[in-house]
Design an enzyme around this catalytic site. Structure first.
Site, short mmCIF file in Angstrom:
data_model
loop_
_atom_site.label_atom_id
_atom_site.label_comp_id
_atom_site.label_asym_id
_atom_site.label_seq_id
_atom_site.Cartn_x
_atom_site.Cartn_y
_atom_site.Cartn_z
N ASP A 65 0.85 -1.19 0.00
CA ASP A 65 0.00 0.00 0.00
C ASP A 65 0.89 1.24 0.00
O ASP A 65 1.85 1.32 0.76
CB ASP A 65 -0.91 -0.01 1.23
CG ASP A 65 -2.03 1.01 1.15
OD1 ASP A 65 -1.74 2.21 0.98
OD2 ASP A 65 -3.20 0.61 1.25
N ASN A 92 -13.45 -2.85 2.10
CA ASN A 92 -14.50 -1.83 2.18
C ASN A 92 -15.37 -1.83 0.93
O ASN A 92 -14.86 -2.00 -0.17
CB ASN A 92 -13.87 -0.45 2.36
CG ASN A 92 -12.99 -0.35 3.57
OD1 ASN A 92 -13.34 -0.85 4.63
ND2 ASN A 92 -11.85 0.28 3.43
N GLN A 123 -14.74 2.98 1.26
CA GLN A 123 -14.10 2.66 -0.01
C GLN A 123 -13.78 3.96 -0.74
O GLN A 123 -14.63 4.83 -0.89
CB GLN A 123 -15.03 1.78 -0.88
CG GLN A 123 -14.37 1.30 -2.15
CD GLN A 123 -15.28 0.39 -2.98
OE1 GLN A 123 -16.47 0.26 -2.72
NE2 GLN A 123 -14.69 -0.22 -3.99
N HIS A 170 -10.72 -4.58 -3.73
CA HIS A 170 -9.39 -4.90 -3.23
C HIS A 170 -9.49 -5.24 -1.75
O HIS A 170 -10.42 -4.85 -1.07
CB HIS A 170 -8.39 -3.76 -3.47
CG HIS A 170 -8.78 -2.46 -2.85
ND1 HIS A 170 -9.77 -1.65 -3.36
CD2 HIS A 170 -8.30 -1.82 -1.75
CE1 HIS A 170 -9.89 -0.56 -2.61
NE2 HIS A 170 -9.01 -0.65 -1.62
N HIS A 191 -7.30 -5.32 1.89
CA HIS A 191 -6.14 -4.85 2.64
C HIS A 191 -5.64 -5.98 3.53
O HIS A 191 -6.43 -6.58 4.28
CB HIS A 191 -6.52 -3.67 3.55
CG HIS A 191 -6.90 -2.43 2.82
ND1 HIS A 191 -6.03 -1.39 2.66
CD2 HIS A 191 -8.06 -2.08 2.22
CE1 HIS A 191 -6.65 -0.43 1.99
NE2 HIS A 191 -7.88 -0.83 1.71
#
Length: 136
Positions: A32, A88, A95, A101, A103
């Site tokens: 990230d 999310n 989001q 995606h 995390h």
């Protein structure tokens, strides 16, 4: 299917350079760019799905399987003490990039708190009504 206007489609398919830690036919996993902890990574499908509501069930299952594989690997390599797996859906839920995606957030005993929320209280009758409404 890809969305040519989606930054995560571009990242997942190698059009934009990034710190990639894993890739297969279906996913790219990157560090990230704004990590919550050391090793915070994103599992990004190469196909475009806006969120959990749109993702193909088989791709979602593969994403969870990959998350399991990576948490074990990352725990070994990073020496972390636990993991948050966060996903999310929609703006109200946090989001900000509208490409599904996940995390992967390594957690460390001496690390700061990154997830907090207050708790709602419902009466027994309210809980029963919610349960009845959701029961399939």
């Amino acid at each position: 299917m890809r969305d040519d206007n989606c930054i995560f489609c571009k990242i997942a398919n190698g059009d934009i350079p990034t710190n990639s830690i894993y890739e297969d036919d279906d996913f790219r996993v990157i560090l990230d760019a704004s990590p919550a902890t050391k090793g915070h990574s994103l599992i990004i499908p190469k196909e475009h799905y806006k969120d959990m509501y749109e993702i193909d069930e088989k791709v979602a299952a593969k994403a969870m399987s990959l998350a399991k594989k990576l948490t074990v690997h990352m725990t070994d390599k990073l020496g972390c003490d636990g993991f948050n797996i966060l996903q999310n859906n929609r703006e109200v839920a946090g989001q900000t990039v509208f490409h599904f995606h996940m995390h992967l957030i390594p957690r460390y005993n001496d690390g700061k708190s990154i997830l907090t929320w207050g708790h709602e209280e419902f009466s027994d009758d309210e809980m029963k009504a919610i349960c009845e409404n959701l029961r399939q």
